[in-house]
Design a protein around this motif. Sequence first.
Motif, PDB file in Angstrom:
ATOM      1  N   GLY A  37       0.796  -1.213   0.000  1.00 60.23           N
ATOM      2  CA  GLY A  37       0.000   0.000   0.000  1.00 60.23           C
ATOM      3  C   GLY A  37       0.829   1.263   0.000  1.00 60.23           C
ATOM      4  O   GLY A  37       2.051   1.230  -0.188  1.00 60.23           O
ATOM      5  N   GLU A  38       0.158   2.383   0.244  1.00 58.93           N
ATOM      6  CA  GLU A  38       0.808   3.687   0.144  1.00 58.93           C
ATOM      7  C   GLU A  38       1.726   3.988   1.320  1.00 58.93           C
ATOM      8  O   GLU A  38       2.659   4.780   1.196  1.00 58.93           O
ATOM      9  CB  GLU A  38      -0.251   4.790   0.026  1.00 58.93           C
ATOM     10  CG  GLU A  38      -0.996   4.768  -1.297  1.00 58.93           C
ATOM     11  CD  GLU A  38      -1.754   6.053  -1.534  1.00 58.93           C
ATOM     12  OE1 GLU A  38      -1.399   7.087  -0.952  1.00 58.93           O
ATOM     13  OE2 GLU A  38      -2.719   6.009  -2.314  1.00 58.93           O
ATOM     14  N   THR A  42       1.668   0.431   9.445  1.00 59.53           N
ATOM     15  CA  THR A  42       0.281   0.671   9.823  1.00 59.53           C
ATOM     16  C   THR A  42       0.151   0.767  11.332  1.00 59.53           C
ATOM     17  O   THR A  42       0.838   0.063  12.072  1.00 59.53           O
ATOM     18  CB  THR A  42      -0.643  -0.448   9.299  1.00 59.53           C
ATOM     19  OG1 THR A  42      -1.995  -0.164   9.677  1.00 59.53           O
ATOM     20  CG2 THR A  42      -0.263  -1.794   9.870  1.00 59.53           C
ATOM     21  N   THR A 143      -6.608   2.162   9.149  1.00 64.60           N
ATOM     22  CA  THR A 143      -6.218   2.998   8.014  1.00 64.60           C
ATOM     23  C   THR A 143      -6.370   4.474   8.353  1.00 64.60           C
ATOM     24  O   THR A 143      -5.501   5.300   8.017  1.00 64.60           O
ATOM     25  CB  THR A 143      -7.048   2.635   6.774  1.00 64.60           C
ATOM     26  OG1 THR A 143      -6.852   1.247   6.466  1.00 64.60           O
ATOM     27  CG2 THR A 143      -6.632   3.471   5.573  1.00 64.60           C
ATOM     28  N   GLN A 147      -3.222   7.047   8.399  1.00 66.66           N
ATOM     29  CA  GLN A 147      -3.154   8.275   7.608  1.00 66.66           C
ATOM     30  C   GLN A 147      -3.002   9.495   8.512  1.00 66.66           C
ATOM     31  O   GLN A 147      -2.196  10.399   8.238  1.00 66.66           O
ATOM     32  CB  GLN A 147      -4.416   8.435   6.750  1.00 66.66           C
ATOM     33  CG  GLN A 147      -4.423   9.736   5.976  1.00 66.66           C
ATOM     34  CD  GLN A 147      -5.655   9.911   5.116  1.00 66.66           C
ATOM     35  OE1 GLN A 147      -5.539  10.197   3.929  1.00 66.66           O
ATOM     36  NE2 GLN A 147      -6.829   9.778   5.693  1.00 66.66           N
ATOM     37  N   LYS A 370     -12.371   9.051   2.518  1.00 70.06           N
ATOM     38  CA  LYS A 370     -11.636   8.725   1.298  1.00 70.06           C
ATOM     39  C   LYS A 370     -10.482   7.765   1.588  1.00 70.06           C
ATOM     40  O   LYS A 370      -9.316   8.019   1.279  1.00 70.06           O
ATOM     41  CB  LYS A 370     -11.152   9.997   0.615  1.00 70.06           C
ATOM     42  CG  LYS A 370     -12.291  10.794  -0.008  1.00 70.06           C
ATOM     43  CD  LYS A 370     -11.780  11.914  -0.883  1.00 70.06           C
ATOM     44  CE  LYS A 370     -12.936  12.672  -1.527  1.00 70.06           C
ATOM     45  NZ  LYS A 370     -12.470  13.770  -2.388  1.00 70.06           N
ATOM     46  N   VAL A 371     -10.836   6.659   2.213  1.00 67.02           N
ATOM     47  CA  VAL A 371      -9.902   5.556   2.456  1.00 67.02           C
ATOM     48  C   VAL A 371     -10.625   4.277   2.092  1.00 67.02           C
ATOM     49  O   VAL A 371     -11.859   4.214   2.102  1.00 67.02           O
ATOM     50  CB  VAL A 371      -9.438   5.516   3.923  1.00 67.02           C
ATOM     51  CG1 VAL A 371      -8.640   6.747   4.295  1.00 67.02           C
ATOM     52  CG2 VAL A 371     -10.629   5.365   4.868  1.00 67.02           C
ATOM     53  N   ASP A 372      -9.878   3.244   1.765  1.00 68.94           N
ATOM     54  CA  ASP A 372     -10.488   1.946   1.493  1.00 68.94           C
ATOM     55  C   ASP A 372      -9.526   0.844   1.898  1.00 68.94           C
ATOM     56  O   ASP A 372      -8.382   1.101   2.277  1.00 68.94           O
ATOM     57  CB  ASP A 372     -10.919   1.803   0.028  1.00 68.94           C
ATOM     58  CG  ASP A 372      -9.782   2.006  -0.959  1.00 68.94           C
ATOM     59  OD1 ASP A 372      -8.648   1.549  -0.676  1.00 68.94           O
ATOM     60  OD2 ASP A 372     -10.010   2.613  -2.019  1.00 68.94           O
ATOM     61  N   ASP A 374      -7.991  -1.268   0.205  1.00 68.22           N
ATOM     62  CA  ASP A 374      -6.841  -1.462  -0.670  1.00 68.22           C
ATOM     63  C   ASP A 374      -5.712  -0.476  -0.406  1.00 68.22           C
ATOM     64  O   ASP A 374      -4.615  -0.636  -0.943  1.00 68.22           O
ATOM     65  CB  ASP A 374      -7.280  -1.341  -2.137  1.00 68.22           C
ATOM     66  CG  ASP A 374      -8.146  -2.501  -2.565  1.00 68.22           C
ATOM     67  OD1 ASP A 374      -8.042  -3.569  -1.930  1.00 68.22           O
ATOM     68  OD2 ASP A 374      -8.951  -2.349  -3.501  1.00 68.22           O
ATOM     69  N   LEU A 375      -5.979   0.562   0.390  1.00 70.07           N
ATOM     70  CA  LEU A 375      -4.937   1.548   0.663  1.00 70.07           C
ATOM     71  C   LEU A 375      -3.714   0.888   1.290  1.00 70.07           C
ATOM     72  O   LEU A 375      -2.580   1.294   1.051  1.00 70.07           O
ATOM     73  CB  LEU A 375      -5.486   2.647   1.583  1.00 70.07           C
ATOM     74  CG  LEU A 375      -4.706   3.956   1.620  1.00 70.07           C
ATOM     75  CD1 LEU A 375      -4.663   4.607   0.242  1.00 70.07           C
ATOM     76  CD2 LEU A 375      -5.326   4.919   2.622  1.00 70.07           C
TER      77      LEU A 375
END
Length: 460
Positions: A37-38, A42, A143, A147, A370-372, A374-375
Amino acid sequence: MPTENPILNVDSYKASHYLQYPPGTEYVSSYIECRGGEFAETVVFGLQAFLKEYLCKPVTRENIEEAADILHCHGLPFHHAGWEHIVLRHGGLLPLEISAVEEGSVIPLHNVTTQIVNTCPACFWLTSYIETALVRAIWYPSTVATQSREIKKIIAHYLSETADSQDGLPFKLHDFGARGTSSLESAMLGGMAHLVNFQGTDTLSGIMAARKFYRARMPGFSIPAAEHSTMTAWGRENEVSAYQNMMTRFSGKHKRFAVVSDSYDLWNAVEHIWGETLRDSVINTPGTVVIRPDSGNPVQIVVECIERLMTIFGAEINRKGYRVLPDYIRLIQGDSISRFSIPKILQAMKEQHQSADNITFGMGGELLQKVDRDLMSFAMKASAVRISGTWKDVYKNPRTGPEKASRRGRLALVRQDNGALNTIRLEALGQRRNLLKPVYRNGELLIDTTIDQVRQRASI
């Protein structure tokens, strides 16, 4: 509204899986990890909330009968005997053991963070049955917390370069996201996840979730603030009166209040209302007025707005050589804020010799919505089964998707001598400490973590 029937908190196809395992299957061990991911790491968070809300409550016969009726009508088989066994033998509490890293732990991608296994051989099918609910319960708050923490690192970097201290960091990113989420529960979980890193929020449901699930007393704070309706209700001709009313109502020693100032003309408000008509009041009234632009290109608007305020009210040069507005006036930017726009704004401010001390950010849908999954590619996979007394590795290794290859065997997470974390097979653990600790067993929460403990582990 979420179903109150835990049997139905599932993807439909799960209902048929009890018929698909090999004869003699007794135990299924599965794990959760971020496959990519980005972000490089985590913040693991949210499992305890799920356990308290859903898994510490017993399944009832009423749940069984409802699920049987619905799933049969839906076109699926139903494991009536299996669920009856859970009610009769286990009091309705799920015979599972869930082990996980401590909440708030910062774990590099491609490492196990959670492991699940059934504790009753008759319920081998249960481990994977809860995948839907369990992965959802973890990926979303983790997530958001991740972020939020990455943004905290960005802001901390610019404060270290342009400010005398980082004392204000816990309040530099304010949660504006409640109305942009898909549900109340999302606002609760996401708002709570943001509070792992910051203390500024308008998502009151996140406060309530942290109090309920992580024994927080008051984990976040806000200030009185205007919206467009409370300003425009006065009419354009009375814009000065609207601002003056905010000062009268909310100013005071050590108090702050925010006033949205672009309902008509931001530059007129900054230069002529705040900068002329109300200038002496701003300077002489105790407290801090926080000006809020709410439109335009955020990079340009922030830099120009601060520049104009400095022209009007002056600025001090701090020890780092950057300009800071007087304590009685600040800026908050809450429009078009994201993890991408924040560093652009702060870099533009730095290039204009404006300290990051001058600004607070308000972040809405980009923070909580605006997260999912797959991030960071959260996934739960079975890695071992015990059939007729013998443990056996299970895995997937698709030729057409090698990035989806899964781990084999029962797992452990250890810290190596160099400090790095590494996922290993459980039988290779030896005398090393397994960072996966049992947190839930057979309906009982084994560890009750506080929000303060989570914050300490996730600190940058």
